[in-house]
Enzyme design. Structure first.
Site, PDB file in Angstrom:
ATOM      1  N   HIS A  65      -3.546 -33.577  -4.278  1.00 52.36           N
ATOM      2  CA  HIS A  65      -4.392 -32.742  -3.413  1.00 52.36           C
ATOM      3  C   HIS A  65      -3.563 -31.891  -2.444  1.00 52.36           C
ATOM      4  O   HIS A  65      -4.127 -31.103  -1.684  1.00 52.36           O
ATOM      5  CB  HIS A  65      -5.440 -33.599  -2.683  1.00 52.36           C
ATOM      6  CG  HIS A  65      -4.903 -34.425  -1.564  1.00 52.36           C
ATOM      7  ND1 HIS A  65      -4.592 -35.756  -1.690  1.00 52.36           N
ATOM      8  CD2 HIS A  65      -4.616 -34.098  -0.287  1.00 52.36           C
ATOM      9  CE1 HIS A  65      -4.142 -36.201  -0.546  1.00 52.36           C
ATOM     10  NE2 HIS A  65      -4.147 -35.220   0.332  1.00 52.36           N
ATOM     11  N   ASP A 109      -4.230 -39.136  -8.030  1.00 48.53           N
ATOM     12  CA  ASP A 109      -3.773 -38.210  -6.983  1.00 48.53           C
ATOM     13  C   ASP A 109      -2.244 -38.254  -6.903  1.00 48.53           C
ATOM     14  O   ASP A 109      -1.662 -38.852  -5.991  1.00 48.53           O
ATOM     15  CB  ASP A 109      -4.416 -38.617  -5.651  1.00 48.53           C
ATOM     16  CG  ASP A 109      -4.276 -37.549  -4.581  1.00 48.53           C
ATOM     17  OD1 ASP A 109      -3.757 -36.454  -4.899  1.00 48.53           O
ATOM     18  OD2 ASP A 109      -4.681 -37.817  -3.433  1.00 48.53           O
ATOM     19  N   SER A 202      -0.507 -36.787   4.034  1.00 48.49           N
ATOM     20  CA  SER A 202      -0.758 -37.089   2.636  1.00 48.49           C
ATOM     21  C   SER A 202       0.511 -36.854   1.825  1.00 48.49           C
ATOM     22  O   SER A 202       1.325 -36.008   2.175  1.00 48.49           O
ATOM     23  CB  SER A 202      -1.811 -36.130   2.100  1.00 48.49           C
ATOM     24  OG  SER A 202      -3.051 -36.463   2.596  1.00 48.49           O
TER      25      SER A 202
END
Ligand SMILES: *[C@@H]1O[C@H](CO)[C@@H](O)[C@H](O)[C@H]1NC(C)=O
Length: 246
Positions: A65, A109, A202
């Site tokens: 992402h 992810d 992230s």
């Protein structure tokens, strides 16, 4: 695209002072030489950032992402607001997202970034080993996460690298995340006993005994732990295929 930040809140279990929230600590400069800082120009032309980690001289691992129109990786950084002599800034030539990555479920992810030039290995820039396909990380292990993310809900991003010790949890702890899958993801951070606050970018790693076992993927509402990390050992064959150049 938006930056997903993890924010693990810890609450002292029934205590006098009430809830006490402690930030993670600033990492000793360059003690995690595999850490990569990602500056992203999103598909909408906005600026964003993520964490990542160097796995070979030419590849950085991060979360899918974090994909954008353009990414520049900084290696060897401690304070990303400064131009440190240890820093190597390298453009990303190719963003390779896992073919099964699903934006809705947030499964798979994981992304590999091929750098335009190979990184130069120095005391401040080095690779981190990955687990083997059968190195399935078990619950109740102490690991570390690191990043340049926010240090509080309303705080700005951190210029310096910060780190926090986190425990891997049983799958039941993450069952309120509807798409959580124990064989593909790690459940990280105790909702009740952890005494620290962490908000990290992230894409950063979960490091257990010197091996990168997880990738920061997403957390709960109001940043309450546990958080979900991509389980790297489940992707070893895909990673090998990408590194070999397909
Ligand atoms: C988790 O993912 C694996 C691999 O894709 C799949 O075989 C399994 O059925 C999934 N488990 C759940 C509970 O969805």
């Amino acid at each position: 695209m938006f930056l997903l930040l993890i924010f693990l809140v810890a609450v002292l279990p029934v205590n006098t002072e009430g809830e006490k929230i402690i930030d993670g600590v600033e990492a000793k400069p360059h003690s995690r030489p595999y850490m990569a800082y990602l500056q992203i120009i999103t598909d909408n032309g906005l600026l964003d950032s993520c964490g990542g980690f160097l796995i070979t001289r030419q590849f950085v691992m991060t979360a899918a992402h974090c994909k954008g129109r353009e990414i520049t990786v900084t290696l060897g950084a401690h304070d990303v607001s400064k131009r440190e002599s240890t820093q190597q800034k390298i453009k990303v030539e190719n963003q390779i997202v896992h073919p099964k990555y699903n934006f809705q479920s947030k499964l798979h992810d994981i992304m590999l970034l091929k750098l335009e030039n190979k990184a130069e290995l120095t005391p401040a820039v080095d690779v981190i080993p990955l687990p083997g396909p059968s190195d399935f990380m078990k619950p109740r292990k102490m690991c570390w996460a690191a990043g340049w993310g926010r240090t509080g809900v309303n705080k700005p991003l951190s210029d310096t690298l910060r780190e926090v010790k986190l425990r891997t949890m049983y799958k039941e702890t993450c069952k309120y995340y509807p798409n959580y899958n124990y064989s593909l993801q790690l459940c990280v951070g105790s909702p009740s006993t952890l005494k620290s606050v962490y908000k990290g970018d992230s894409g950063g790693p979960l490091v257990c005994a010197g091996v990168a076992h997880g990738i920061v993927s997403y957390g709960g509402l109001h940043a309450k732990p546990p958080a979900v990390f991509t389980r790297i050992s489940s992707y070893v064959y895909w990673i090998k295929t990408v590194l070999k150049g397909k």
